[in-house]
Scaffold this motif. Structure first.
Motif, PDB file in Angstrom:
ATOM      1  N   PHE A 283       0.661  -1.310  -0.175  1.00  0.00           N
ATOM      2  CA  PHE A 283      -0.071  -0.030  -0.082  1.00  0.00           C
ATOM      3  C   PHE A 283       0.900   1.119  -0.089  1.00  0.00           C
ATOM      4  N   PHE A 284       2.006   1.182   0.785  1.00  0.00           N
ATOM      5  CA  PHE A 284       2.604   2.350   0.836  1.00  0.00           C
ATOM      6  C   PHE A 284       3.494   2.640  -0.376  1.00  0.00           C
ATOM      7  N   ILE A 285       4.083   1.587  -1.023  1.00  0.00           N
ATOM      8  CA  ILE A 285       4.640   1.892  -2.339  1.00  0.00           C
ATOM      9  C   ILE A 285       3.724   2.098  -3.331  1.00  0.00           C
ATOM     10  N   LEU A 286       2.527   1.686  -3.528  1.00  0.00           N
ATOM     11  CA  LEU A 286       1.421   2.359  -4.314  1.00  0.00           C
ATOM     12  C   LEU A 286       1.352   3.830  -4.169  1.00  0.00           C
ATOM     13  N   LEU A 287       1.077   4.018  -2.791  1.00  0.00           N
ATOM     14  CA  LEU A 287       1.044   5.492  -2.289  1.00  0.00           C
ATOM     15  C   LEU A 287       2.029   6.421  -2.979  1.00  0.00           C
ATOM     16  N   LEU A 288       3.108   5.727  -2.937  1.00  0.00           N
ATOM     17  CA  LEU A 288       4.356   6.751  -3.106  1.00  0.00           C
ATOM     18  C   LEU A 288       4.318   6.838  -4.657  1.00  0.00           C
ATOM     19  N   GLY A 289       3.796   5.945  -5.673  1.00  0.00           N
ATOM     20  CA  GLY A 289       3.419   6.202  -7.094  1.00  0.00           C
ATOM     21  C   GLY A 289       2.405   7.182  -7.168  1.00  0.00           C
ATOM     22  N   VAL A 290       1.222   7.274  -6.356  1.00  0.00           N
ATOM     23  CA  VAL A 290       0.218   8.172  -6.730  1.00  0.00           C
ATOM     24  C   VAL A 290       0.816   9.695  -6.018  1.00  0.00           C
TER      25      VAL A 290
END
Length: 577
Positions: A283-290
């Protein structure tokens, strides 16, 4: 990169190689080389599994995918906790009791040598191809750093990883993974922190999330049931459960970790660590992309993040590119203004204006990517270049070297573990099992190192053949989905179907693989709603879409293997009577 970054990178890689090889030199037999004499602590095994998965593929592919699309990819990890609990009560105690080397040794006693060899062969094929992608992933970063062709960087990292792995055993792999995990977490955390630091002072974290939510970038759950959609909650809870059960329960690269445990309790604890941490980390890695997407709303972003601009042969195509660039710059400024207006006055009208401007900008971006595809005559995009571009152009000197070193070292660690698993299966399930000669342990240890080199070369060639793909992380899971469901089905027959025999298991396995291949090639015509079977060598028309997405191939393969296996076993028993 600056010379300071090069110094940091070289120093860190030097330490990683030294640390891994010094443990590998202690190996005296294949049990120490492949299983570390079953002496590893649970926390090291758990972090090793996490580090292998959070490799360069996770850094580059997942963040890029969130940037281009949204956060729905996290849904395929919803099944991880359930898979870990199921495995802790089924396969983990089963493997621990038998004290075997390979996950597929257990199949021979019940189903015969042919089933064991065929199942292990499927693992060798699937992970051999997957390893090529793991080598390709960090090569994108190196290509940006060194300004050399992608093929050259693939050769560099492939050869380096193979040489390192040949010396290091599983003990070196696990111990090195723990250190890589710390560096990876630092890199992720620093990138997130730096994005917030470099945004305009008036834009807070809540403002960033508001803008991302307005564009739908924070969409993480899709409750609709549709097997033609890649990511929804049903895909994550049902289809991905079979993928995770097979990956963590029957894939040698994962099973081999908890085979090194001191006890059953330690093996279970290592898996539960993944169960607790996997979803938050993804979730955190995806949030980084966002957050990267929000960052480039205000910051200067190229029309595409690719490192090399293709040269157009025709002047009109080149002129089209210049016009698209001008349109992009105008829309980028307009979107930035719309975002500022929205944050100052959060009205429906301003939100709609912001969304519409963003859609127009993405349309221009896609047009430029299509133009580049026509020039290069290949299917290309910039998903895997987004995070590397940010690191090289935004991160301060010194930290760049450490973050790149973490990605590079994480890739080496992932390759190391995969090569070690491939060598284990090759030696234990094939060479040692079929060798008619009585050889000593030193001979098998020597050939274990030779086998590691063989797989390293093959994986490097696979990386060169695969080249670029639209999403690295997706391709890894797609390759796995061709094999994982069917392999899981054999283990279901082994553990729970008492009447299953070798003929049924082998027939079911072949049937499962065949069914998965056929269903993966079924396409649906959007307008007429008709279905067609299109072979791999035929071109798929633009109006056709996959009738079933790749994650659903996992439960399909498992179901076919189980049902065919039961039916053939019963029929075979009746014939024998």
């Amino acid at each position: 990169m600056h010379w300071i970054d090069w110094l940091v990178l070289i120093a860190f890689l030097g330490y990683t190689i030294w640390d891994g090889t010094r443990h590998g030199k202690k190996s005296e037999n294949i049990e120490s080389f492949f299983l570390a004499n079953r002496s590893m602590p649970w926390w090291a095994m758990g972090l090793s599994v996490m580090a292998t998965q959070a490799s360069a593929i996770t850094f580059i592919g997942t963040t890029g995918q969130a940037y281009v699309e949204d956060m729905r990819f996290v849904q395929i990890y919803l099944a991880v906790p359930f898979a870990m609990i199921i495995l802790c009560t089924t396969l983990v105690p089963f493997f621990n009791k038998l004290q075997n080397f390979s996950a597929y040794e257990v199949l021979e006693e019940r189903f015969g040598l042919a089933t064991r060899l065929f199942t292990s062969l499927l693992f060798l094929l699937s992970r051999g191809l997957g390893l090529g992608i793991i080598i390709a992933a960090p090569s994108y970063v190196l290509a940006l750093l060194l300004d050399i062709p992608l093929s050259t960087t693939i050769l560099i990292i492939g050869i380096t990883a193979t040489l390192y792995t040949m010396v290091g055993g599983i003990s070196g792999v696990i111990r090195t993974d723990v250190k890589q995990m710390a560096v990876m977490l630092f890199g992720l955390g620093f990138c997130f922190f730096w994005i917030q630091t470099e945004l305009p002072e008036s834009v807070t974290l809540s403002d960033s999330l508001y803008l991302a939510g307005t564009l739908g970038k924070l969409d993480a759950l899709d409750l609709s049931f549709d097997i033609t959609e890649k990511y929804n909650i049903w895909t994550g809870v049902i289809a991905a459960l079979f993928l995770m059960l097979s990956y963590f329960g029957t894939d040698q690269s994962q099973v081999q970790r908890y085979l090194t445990a001191k006890s059953l309790k330690d093996a279970r604890k290592s898996l539960l660590l993944t169960a607790y941490a996997k979803i938050p980390m993804q979730f955190f890695i995806l949030l980084l992309g966002v957050m990267l997407y929000v960052f480039y709303i205000f910051g200067t972003a190229p029309i595409t993040f690719r490192s090399v601009e293709p040269v157009a042969e025709r002047p009109q195509v080149e002129q089209q590119g210049k016009q698209l660039q001008r349109n992009y710059e105008a829309l980028h400024n307009k979107r930035k203004k719309s975002a500022q207006d929205l944050l100052q006055n959060k009205t429906i009208k301003n939100a709609d204006q912001f969304r519409q401007t963003d859609k127009k900008l993405q349309k221009v971006r896609n047009a430029e990517l299509e133009r580049q595809e026509k020039i290069t005559q290949s299917s290309l995009n910039d998903t895997n270049y987004i995070l590397p571009y940010f690191i090289l152009h935004e991160i301060p000197i010194g930290v760049i070297g450490l973050i790149v070193a973490g990605i590079f070292a994480a890739a080496l660690s992932s390759i190391d573990s995969e090569l070690n698993a491939l060598a284990t299966i090759s030696i234990v399930d094939w060479l040692k099992r079929l060798d008619p000669h009585d050889r000593d342990e030193s001979w098998y240890l020597k050939f274990s190192r030779y086998t590691t080199v063989f797989w390293g070369i093959l994986a490097t060639l696979a990386a060169l053949a695969l080249g670029e793909t639209r999403s690295i992380i997706e391709l890894v899971n797609k390759i796995g989905s061709y094999f994982y469901g069917s392999i899981l089905g054999v283990f279901v027959l082994l553990l729970w179907i008492k009447r299953a025999n070798g003929v049924g298991a082998l027939t079911g396995l072949i049937s499962g693989m065949s069914t998965v291949f056929i269903f993966d090639r079924i396409y649906q015509q959007a307008e007429t709603d008709s279905w067609s079977l299109i072979m791999p060598w035929a071109e798929v028309p633009e109006a056709y879409n996959k009738a079933i997405e790749y994650l659903w191939l996992n439960p399909l393969g498992t179901a076919v293997v189980v049902f065919v296996g039961i039916g053939v076993s019963v029929l075979w028993d009746n014939v024998k009577k």
